[in-house]
Motif scaffolding. Structure first.
Motif, mmCIF file in Angstrom:
data_model
loop_
_atom_site.group_PDB
_atom_site.id
_atom_site.type_symbol
_atom_site.label_atom_id
_atom_site.label_comp_id
_atom_site.label_asym_id
_atom_site.label_seq_id
_atom_site.Cartn_x
_atom_site.Cartn_y
_atom_site.Cartn_z
ATOM 1 N N ARG A 246 0.847 -1.192 0.000
ATOM 2 C CA ARG A 246 0.000 0.000 0.000
ATOM 3 C C ARG A 246 0.887 1.249 0.000
ATOM 4 O O ARG A 246 0.643 2.204 -0.726
ATOM 5 C CB ARG A 246 -0.871 -0.029 1.258
ATOM 6 C CG ARG A 246 -2.171 0.724 1.072
ATOM 7 C CD ARG A 246 -3.091 0.500 2.221
ATOM 8 N NE ARG A 246 -2.443 0.641 3.518
ATOM 9 C CZ ARG A 246 -2.604 -0.182 4.533
ATOM 10 N NH1 ARG A 246 -3.390 -1.226 4.407
ATOM 11 N NH2 ARG A 246 -2.006 0.010 5.674
ATOM 12 N N SER A 249 2.430 1.771 -3.413
ATOM 13 C CA SER A 249 1.475 2.227 -4.413
ATOM 14 C C SER A 249 1.052 3.677 -4.114
ATOM 15 O O SER A 249 0.966 4.507 -5.012
ATOM 16 C CB SER A 249 0.282 1.265 -4.479
ATOM 17 O OG SER A 249 -0.861 1.841 -3.961
ATOM 18 N N ASP A 250 0.867 3.983 -2.802
ATOM 19 C CA ASP A 250 0.504 5.362 -2.444
ATOM 20 C C ASP A 250 1.631 6.326 -2.803
ATOM 21 O O ASP A 250 1.386 7.415 -3.321
ATOM 22 C CB ASP A 250 0.210 5.466 -0.940
ATOM 23 C CG ASP A 250 -1.119 4.826 -0.605
ATOM 24 O OD1 ASP A 250 -1.863 4.498 -1.549
ATOM 25 O OD2 ASP A 250 -1.416 4.641 0.591
ATOM 26 N N SER A 252 3.956 5.984 -5.078
ATOM 27 C CA SER A 252 4.068 6.180 -6.532
ATOM 28 C C SER A 252 2.975 7.140 -6.995
ATOM 29 O O SER A 252 3.209 8.018 -7.822
ATOM 30 C CB SER A 252 3.910 4.873 -7.290
ATOM 31 O OG SER A 252 4.356 3.817 -6.529
ATOM 32 N N HIS A 253 1.789 6.937 -6.422
ATOM 33 C CA HIS A 253 0.660 7.776 -6.815
ATOM 34 C C HIS A 253 0.945 9.245 -6.476
ATOM 35 O O HIS A 253 0.757 10.138 -7.309
ATOM 36 C CB HIS A 253 -0.589 7.289 -6.060
ATOM 37 C CG HIS A 253 -1.804 8.061 -6.406
ATOM 38 N ND1 HIS A 253 -2.510 7.840 -7.578
ATOM 39 C CD2 HIS A 253 -2.420 9.068 -5.756
ATOM 40 C CE1 HIS A 253 -3.523 8.685 -7.614
ATOM 41 N NE2 HIS A 253 -3.496 9.439 -6.513
ATOM 42 N N GLU A 254 1.471 9.455 -5.265
ATOM 43 C CA GLU A 254 1.742 10.827 -4.820
ATOM 44 C C GLU A 254 2.841 11.473 -5.653
ATOM 45 O O GLU A 254 2.826 12.671 -5.882
ATOM 46 C CB GLU A 254 2.165 10.821 -3.341
ATOM 47 C CG GLU A 254 1.048 10.471 -2.382
ATOM 48 C CD GLU A 254 -0.074 11.517 -2.359
ATOM 49 O OE1 GLU A 254 0.222 12.704 -2.581
ATOM 50 O OE2 GLU A 254 -1.232 11.121 -2.144
ATOM 51 N N ARG A 256 3.439 10.785 -8.750
ATOM 52 C CA ARG A 256 3.006 10.948 -10.143
ATOM 53 C C ARG A 256 2.375 12.332 -10.360
ATOM 54 O O ARG A 256 2.605 12.954 -11.395
ATOM 55 C CB ARG A 256 2.015 9.842 -10.489
ATOM 56 C CG ARG A 256 2.089 9.465 -11.952
ATOM 57 C CD ARG A 256 1.202 8.323 -12.263
ATOM 58 N NE ARG A 256 -0.129 8.534 -11.703
ATOM 59 C CZ ARG A 256 -1.064 7.605 -11.667
ATOM 60 N NH1 ARG A 256 -0.800 6.415 -12.119
ATOM 61 N NH2 ARG A 256 -2.252 7.855 -11.166
ATOM 62 N N THR A 257 1.605 12.793 -9.364
ATOM 63 C CA THR A 257 0.870 14.052 -9.529
ATOM 64 C C THR A 257 1.811 15.233 -9.800
ATOM 65 O O THR A 257 1.662 15.897 -10.817
ATOM 66 C CB THR A 257 -0.020 14.313 -8.303
ATOM 67 O OG1 THR A 257 -0.575 13.067 -7.895
ATOM 68 C CG2 THR A 257 -1.118 15.302 -8.572
ATOM 69 N N THR A 260 3.432 14.899 -13.245
ATOM 70 C CA THR A 260 2.536 15.193 -14.367
ATOM 71 C C THR A 260 2.424 16.712 -14.535
ATOM 72 O O THR A 260 2.510 17.230 -15.657
ATOM 73 C CB THR A 260 1.132 14.612 -14.091
ATOM 74 O OG1 THR A 260 1.296 13.314 -13.551
ATOM 75 C CG2 THR A 260 0.276 14.558 -15.330
ATOM 76 N N ARG A 426 -7.957 17.040 1.653
ATOM 77 C CA ARG A 426 -7.526 16.689 0.288
ATOM 78 C C ARG A 426 -7.953 17.786 -0.689
ATOM 79 O O ARG A 426 -9.100 18.220 -0.676
ATOM 80 C CB ARG A 426 -8.167 15.377 -0.160
ATOM 81 C CG ARG A 426 -7.418 14.200 0.378
ATOM 82 C CD ARG A 426 -7.967 12.909 -0.143
ATOM 83 N NE ARG A 426 -7.461 11.824 0.690
ATOM 84 C CZ ARG A 426 -6.257 11.272 0.500
ATOM 85 N NH1 ARG A 426 -5.499 11.689 -0.496
ATOM 86 N NH2 ARG A 426 -5.842 10.333 1.303
#
Ligand code: ADP
Length: 471
Positions: A246, A249-250, A252-254, A256-257, A260, A426
């Motif tokens: 978790r 994955s979290d 990587s997600h954070e 990515r933003t 981008t 958020r």
């Protein structure tokens, strides 16, 4: 070789050896005893007969005893005189074997001796005793008895003992085989149950044991205890693995933003700089540059936080020294003024901190307080943020309270989880959701605790309790 077979063989061999030793001892005892009885009887008869030899001095002749007086059932006598005369009791027809040369020679040296001979299918025990008169050897008296019956009896005893022993060994082997099965059956039961558990995937299964708390009962309890530990460890590992996945994955997600956003802005800049007419559009360029810088800063914060947590996971321990709390708090209060905030920043009396020392790290304690103060500033739009000092026994409390957005009570247990951010935070405030996880780790490393009180739309209060250290 199975345990059952081994046990049976052990029983049987021990019994066989015992019986063999017992049989040999018994047989030797009986044969020696019967032989001794026979010998004693012959010896008595012989000595008695010999004592009857009389010498008539004036004629210098001797008279022999009447042998028939000494005969008895099964006992015969034969006197062999050196002059060749042979006299015998009348209860047998034949003649006892006698070798004059050998026997007279022997009688010169020994008073008496025994021999056993076989004559006409019969076994004889013969007692030889010297006959003398006036210290002169006059012959050898033989007293004999038949021992065929004795030998036959001993043979029978031997046969009976052998048969009985073999039978006993056979019975013991059968009983042993049966008993071993009975004793080992619960173990078989444990093995079958353990095999079932081994084949299946359910570690929650346990071996059933109905019976006394004997060795098998204890074995079952031990195996069950082991399974329970295995299950707990397996669950812990699974949980840790899940948390790790978790986290990755979290993370990587954070990451990515901001990436981008940076990429989008770089592409935009490229486009702006390529097109002739937009060349003058400085405003757009500035905005894009600003976004890139903001996102890069956010990414750098995120990477820093990730690094701190990764270090904590790897078992990194904070170096402890005796630190005075008051200067640290004063420093934090001063620096907090420079943090972006819209509300009043104030603090209570620091008098309670006088001479208070804790075991810990100055840098990490500062980082810890900034996490709470930054959050309080971030989540408070009106009112104030305040720092106070509390004392409770040997614990010193640092309270950071705000009049901000507060939280629902059910959110509170989750705020220390990695990447957790309440929905209200958020998208509205910047943050990684890692600050409080790091704070929790620092508090644990200082053997402290944290108290949280919060009410939606009214504000939050965090008290960090640290144990005071006495030098
Ligand atoms: P973040 O980077 O989002 O601030 P934290 O781990 O520091 O991450 O905090 C986790 C969450 O806890 C925040 O997203 C927020 O929802 C909540 N929280 C923390 N401090 C406060 C506060 N002082 N007031 C209200 N909510 C807070």
């Amino acid at each position: 070789m199975s345990l059952r077979l081994r046990l049976t063989l052990w029983y049987t061999s021990i019994l066989a050896v015992t019986l063999l030793l017992f049989g040999i001892a018994f047989y030797v005892f009986i044969s020696m005893k019967t032989e001794a009885i026979n010998k004693e009887m012959l010896e008595r008869q012989g000595k008695l007969a010999v004592s009857q030899i009389r010498l008539i001095p004036q004629w210098n002749v001797f008279t022999l005893p009447e042998l028939n007086d000494f005969k008895s059932i099964g006992v015969v006598l034969q006197a062999n005189l050196t002059n060749g005369t042979i006299d015998k009791s009348n209860n047998f027809r034949g003649r006892l074997p006698f070798d004059p040369a050998f026997s007279f020679g022997k009688a010169e040296k020994e008073e008496s001796w025994f021999t056993t001979v076989r004559q006409d299918e019969n076994n004889l025990l013969i007692y030889h005793i010297r006959m003398e008169s006036n210290q002169q050897l006059i012959g050898v008296l033989q007293v004999a008895t038949e021992i065929t019956d004795n030998l036959n009896f001993l043979n029978n005893v031997r046969t009976v003992l052998t048969i009985l022993s073999l039978l006993a060994v056979l019975i013991a082997a059968t009983l042993g085989w049966y008993l071993a099965r009975k004793v080992l059956r619960p173990i078989e039961h444990v093995i079958t149950a353990a095999n079932r558990i081994e084949r299946g995937t359910d570690l929650g299964q346990r071996i059933e044991h109905i019976g006394p708390n004997d060795e098998i009962g204890r074995l079952t309890n031990t195996v069950n205890g082991m399974l329970a530990r295995l299950q707990a460890t397996y669950q812990e590992l699974e949980e840790a693995y899940r948390a790790q996945r978790r986290f990755v994955s979290d993370a990587s997600h954070e990451l990515r933003t901001p990436l981008t956003t940076i990429r989008g802005n770089v592409e935009l800049l490229e486009k702006v700089w390529r097109s002739e007419e937009d060349k003058q559009d400085m405003q757009l360029t500035m905005e894009a540059m600003h976004d890139i810088s903001q996102e890069a800063a956010r990414m750098s914060r995120l990477v820093n936080d990730l690094l701190a947590l990764a270090r904590a996971d790897a078992g990194h321990q904070i170096e402890h020294t005796q630190v005075k709390l008051k200067p640290i708090i004063e420093e934090v209060i001063r620096k907090a003024n420079f943090l972006p905030h819209q509300v009043e920043w104030r603090h209570g009396d620091l008098q309670l901190l006088e001479n208070v020392t804790v075991l810990g790290s100055e840098d990490y304690l500062q980082q810890l307080l900034f996490i709470f103060i930054e959050n309080a500033f971030k989540y408070t739009e009106q009112g104030h943020v305040q720092l106070d000092i509390l004392r409770l026994g040997n614990q010193v409390g640092i309270r950071i309270s705000d009049t901000g957005i507060g939280m629902e009570s059910e959110q509170i247990p989750q705020i220390f989880e990695r990447f957790y951010r309440a929905d209200t935070s958020r998208g509205q405030t910047s943050g990684t959701g890692l600050g409080l996880s790091i704070a929790k780790w620092i508090i644990d490393e200082h053997h402290g605790s944290i108290e949280v009180v919060s009410k939606k739309n009214e504000g939050s209060m965090f008290i960090i309790w640290l144990p005071e250290s006495y030098v």
